[in-house]
Motif scaffolding. Structure first.
Motif, PDB file in Angstrom:
ATOM      1  N   TRP A  28      -0.178  12.505  -9.099  1.00 36.96           N
ATOM      2  CA  TRP A  28      -1.278  13.407  -8.762  1.00 36.96           C
ATOM      3  C   TRP A  28      -0.855  14.639  -7.967  1.00 36.96           C
ATOM      4  O   TRP A  28      -1.466  15.699  -8.107  1.00 36.96           O
ATOM      5  CB  TRP A  28      -2.355  12.634  -7.991  1.00 36.96           C
ATOM      6  CG  TRP A  28      -3.295  11.933  -8.914  1.00 36.96           C
ATOM      7  CD1 TRP A  28      -3.221  10.637  -9.328  1.00 36.96           C
ATOM      8  CD2 TRP A  28      -4.452  12.501  -9.545  1.00 36.96           C
ATOM      9  NE1 TRP A  28      -4.260  10.353 -10.179  1.00 36.96           N
ATOM     10  CE2 TRP A  28      -5.033  11.479 -10.330  1.00 36.96           C
ATOM     11  CE3 TRP A  28      -5.046  13.750  -9.530  1.00 36.96           C
ATOM     12  CZ2 TRP A  28      -6.180  11.689 -11.092  1.00 36.96           C
ATOM     13  CZ3 TRP A  28      -6.193  13.963 -10.278  1.00 36.96           C
ATOM     14  CH2 TRP A  28      -6.758  12.950 -11.049  1.00 36.96           C
ATOM     15  N   GLU A  51       2.000   1.783  -3.482  1.00 35.91           N
ATOM     16  CA  GLU A  51       0.889   2.275  -4.300  1.00 35.91           C
ATOM     17  C   GLU A  51       0.671   3.761  -4.070  1.00 35.91           C
ATOM     18  O   GLU A  51       0.464   4.525  -5.022  1.00 35.91           O
ATOM     19  CB  GLU A  51      -0.399   1.512  -3.965  1.00 35.91           C
ATOM     20  CG  GLU A  51      -0.436   0.084  -4.466  1.00 35.91           C
ATOM     21  CD  GLU A  51      -1.702  -0.639  -4.017  1.00 35.91           C
ATOM     22  OE1 GLU A  51      -2.446  -0.077  -3.179  1.00 35.91           O
ATOM     23  OE2 GLU A  51      -1.943  -1.753  -4.508  1.00 35.91           O
ATOM     24  N   GLU A  52       0.725   4.177  -2.795  1.00 31.45           N
ATOM     25  CA  GLU A  52       0.487   5.583  -2.488  1.00 31.45           C
ATOM     26  C   GLU A  52       1.612   6.454  -3.031  1.00 31.45           C
ATOM     27  O   GLU A  52       1.363   7.551  -3.533  1.00 31.45           O
ATOM     28  CB  GLU A  52       0.324   5.796  -0.986  1.00 31.45           C
ATOM     29  CG  GLU A  52      -0.077   7.207  -0.615  1.00 31.45           C
ATOM     30  CD  GLU A  52      -0.587   7.350   0.805  1.00 31.45           C
ATOM     31  OE1 GLU A  52      -1.117   8.421   1.141  1.00 31.45           O
ATOM     32  OE2 GLU A  52      -0.448   6.385   1.594  1.00 31.45           O
ATOM     33  N   ARG A  76       0.824  -1.205   0.000  1.00 25.55           N
ATOM     34  CA  ARG A  76       0.000   0.000   0.000  1.00 25.55           C
ATOM     35  C   ARG A  76       0.860   1.259   0.000  1.00 25.55           C
ATOM     36  O   ARG A  76       0.516   2.267  -0.632  1.00 25.55           O
ATOM     37  CB  ARG A  76      -0.946  -0.003   1.202  1.00 25.55           C
ATOM     38  CG  ARG A  76      -2.109  -0.977   1.052  1.00 25.55           C
ATOM     39  CD  ARG A  76      -3.239  -0.630   2.018  1.00 25.55           C
ATOM     40  NE  ARG A  76      -2.847  -0.826   3.408  1.00 25.55           N
ATOM     41  CZ  ARG A  76      -3.012  -1.965   4.075  1.00 25.55           C
ATOM     42  NH1 ARG A  76      -3.540  -3.022   3.458  1.00 25.55           N
ATOM     43  NH2 ARG A  76      -2.666  -2.072   5.343  1.00 25.55           N
ATOM     44  N   LEU A 109      -7.382   7.541 -12.516  1.00 24.94           N
ATOM     45  CA  LEU A 109      -7.532   7.301 -11.082  1.00 24.94           C
ATOM     46  C   LEU A 109      -8.131   5.912 -10.894  1.00 24.94           C
ATOM     47  O   LEU A 109      -9.316   5.689 -11.180  1.00 24.94           O
ATOM     48  CB  LEU A 109      -8.439   8.359 -10.443  1.00 24.94           C
ATOM     49  CG  LEU A 109      -8.625   8.255  -8.923  1.00 24.94           C
ATOM     50  CD1 LEU A 109      -7.310   8.548  -8.207  1.00 24.94           C
ATOM     51  CD2 LEU A 109      -9.709   9.211  -8.447  1.00 24.94           C
ATOM     52  N   PHE A 146       1.003   6.871  -6.660  1.00 22.57           N
ATOM     53  CA  PHE A 146      -0.116   7.787  -6.871  1.00 22.57           C
ATOM     54  C   PHE A 146       0.332   9.231  -6.693  1.00 22.57           C
ATOM     55  O   PHE A 146       0.052  10.102  -7.518  1.00 22.57           O
ATOM     56  CB  PHE A 146      -1.246   7.453  -5.897  1.00 22.57           C
ATOM     57  CG  PHE A 146      -2.277   8.545  -5.764  1.00 22.57           C
ATOM     58  CD1 PHE A 146      -3.307   8.642  -6.675  1.00 22.57           C
ATOM     59  CD2 PHE A 146      -2.196   9.474  -4.736  1.00 22.57           C
ATOM     60  CE1 PHE A 146      -4.238   9.659  -6.576  1.00 22.57           C
ATOM     61  CE2 PHE A 146      -3.125  10.483  -4.620  1.00 22.57           C
ATOM     62  CZ  PHE A 146      -4.155  10.575  -5.544  1.00 22.57           C
ATOM     63  N   ASN A 202      -8.406   1.559  -6.453  1.00 21.84           N
ATOM     64  CA  ASN A 202      -7.622   1.437  -5.222  1.00 21.84           C
ATOM     65  C   ASN A 202      -6.875   2.728  -4.863  1.00 21.84           C
ATOM     66  O   ASN A 202      -6.229   2.803  -3.825  1.00 21.84           O
ATOM     67  CB  ASN A 202      -6.625   0.282  -5.351  1.00 21.84           C
ATOM     68  CG  ASN A 202      -5.576   0.527  -6.424  1.00 21.84           C
ATOM     69  OD1 ASN A 202      -5.909   0.927  -7.540  1.00 21.84           O
ATOM     70  ND2 ASN A 202      -4.324   0.303  -6.104  1.00 21.84           N
ATOM     71  N   GLU A 203      -6.983   3.761  -5.713  1.00 17.54           N
ATOM     72  CA  GLU A 203      -6.313   5.033  -5.438  1.00 17.54           C
ATOM     73  C   GLU A 203      -7.279   6.100  -4.916  1.00 17.54           C
ATOM     74  O   GLU A 203      -6.860   7.221  -4.620  1.00 17.54           O
ATOM     75  CB  GLU A 203      -5.652   5.560  -6.716  1.00 17.54           C
ATOM     76  CG  GLU A 203      -4.512   4.691  -7.217  1.00 17.54           C
ATOM     77  CD  GLU A 203      -3.930   5.188  -8.523  1.00 17.54           C
ATOM     78  OE1 GLU A 203      -2.714   4.985  -8.744  1.00 17.54           O
ATOM     79  OE2 GLU A 203      -4.678   5.795  -9.327  1.00 17.54           O
ATOM     80  N   TYR A 248      -6.412   7.479  -1.482  1.00 16.70           N
ATOM     81  CA  TYR A 248      -5.214   8.317  -1.576  1.00 16.70           C
ATOM     82  C   TYR A 248      -5.579   9.690  -2.150  1.00 16.70           C
ATOM     83  O   TYR A 248      -5.055  10.716  -1.702  1.00 16.70           O
ATOM     84  CB  TYR A 248      -4.155   7.663  -2.470  1.00 16.70           C
ATOM     85  CG  TYR A 248      -3.775   6.259  -2.086  1.00 16.70           C
ATOM     86  CD1 TYR A 248      -3.721   5.878  -0.751  1.00 16.70           C
ATOM     87  CD2 TYR A 248      -3.460   5.313  -3.059  1.00 16.70           C
ATOM     88  CE1 TYR A 248      -3.364   4.584  -0.399  1.00 16.70           C
ATOM     89  CE2 TYR A 248      -3.103   4.021  -2.710  1.00 16.70           C
ATOM     90  CZ  TYR A 248      -3.066   3.653  -1.383  1.00 16.70           C
ATOM     91  OH  TYR A 248      -2.720   2.373  -1.040  1.00 16.70           O
TER      92      TYR A 248
END
Length: 272
Positions: free
Chosen positions: A22, A14-15, A11, A41, A18, A44-45, A48
């Motif tokens: 972004w 992933e963040e 996670r 997007l 992201f 799962n985002e 975030y």
């Protein structure tokens, strides 16, 4: 434990991925018009996105805030926030509540009303704040009884929420002072005090009636700033309840006359 560690690491990765896309995009939108092409997007985002977007909205105003709101609607933030508000865990629900308030999302009204009834005071007061952002006047009309009954909502927090919308709440709060025997009168007066609202002399005079209980008189003295009421305030400098004497001395210090010095000097020898 190994599984949890791997899950947390995944996670975090992933963040970071992201944010690498972004964060620059949203920061650039604060300075210029929104690009027609938005980054993708993934499902799962979404959480975030809410975390980052809420953080930026907290300090954004004017065109920058409008740009952020436009982006949020473009990626369907209103729809997935309503879903998270209804089905998400506590953190997801709070993030969604903040976002819907910032977006002034009217379709979320009924869901947010339900959230204000939550036992969790953090959940409920954030839902109240979102409703104020969406429509302060309607919130004042519908939720004044709840606002006064929720003793678990700290006065300072409520006052901060109402600061930018106190005009919508002034009349309902003043109307709430009409019932002297109300269980929520003291809270009403504390809110008026925290918001620094101007209280009509007739209302304060009614609250200062010696027939009222000490708590009501104390609350009234705390909001008194009218020199025309000095005669009524002075009478309470010798009240049997020391708490009343304290609160009577304070407004005299603010609005009293030079002759009041001789009335205050004896209080230097007060037993309290």
């Amino acid at each position: 434990m190994v599984y949890l560690r791997m899950s947390l690491n995944r996670r975090a990765q992933e963040e970071r991925a992201f944010l690498s896309v972004w964060r620059p995009f949203l920061l650039s939108s604060l300075q210029s018009s929104v690009s027609a092409i938005l980054p993708s997007l993934a499902v799962n985002e979404r959480v975030y996105f809410l975390k980052l977007w809420n953080t930026l909205m907290r300090t954004s105003t004017g065109a920058a805030a409008d740009n952020l709101i436009s982006i949020a609607y473009s990626v369907g933030c209103d729809r997935f926030s309503r879903r998270l508000l209804k089905y998400g865990d506590r953190v997801e629900s709070l993030l969604a509540t903040l976002a819907l308030g910032y977006m002034r999302d009217h379709p979320s009204w009924d869901l947010l009303i339900t959230q204000t009834l939550a036992v969790d005071n953090v959940t409920s007061i954030n839902a109240f704040q979102a409703l104020v952002q969406i429509d302060a006047k309607a919130t004042a009309q519908q939720l004044m009884p709840l606002l006064l009954a929720r003793e678990d909502w700290p006065i300072a927090n409520v006052a901060a929420i109402l600061q930018s919308a106190h005009g919508a709440f002034l009349l309902p709060l003043l109307e709430a002072t009409s019932e002297i025997k109300s269980a929520h009168l003291a809270r009403t007066l504390r809110l008026l005090e925290a918001l620094h609202m101007a209280i009509p002399q007739a209302i304060v005079l009614r609250l200062l009636d010696e027939a009222n209980d000490a708590d009501t008189i104390i609350a009234a003295l705390r909001i008194t700033n009218d020199a025309g009421l000095l005669a009524h305030i002075r009478a309470y400098l010798s009240h049997v309840d020391w708490r009343v004497r304290v609160q009577a001395a304070k407004p005299i210090g603010r609005i009293g006359e030079h002759a009041d010095i001789n009335r205050l000097i004896p209080l230097l020898a007060d037993t309290e």
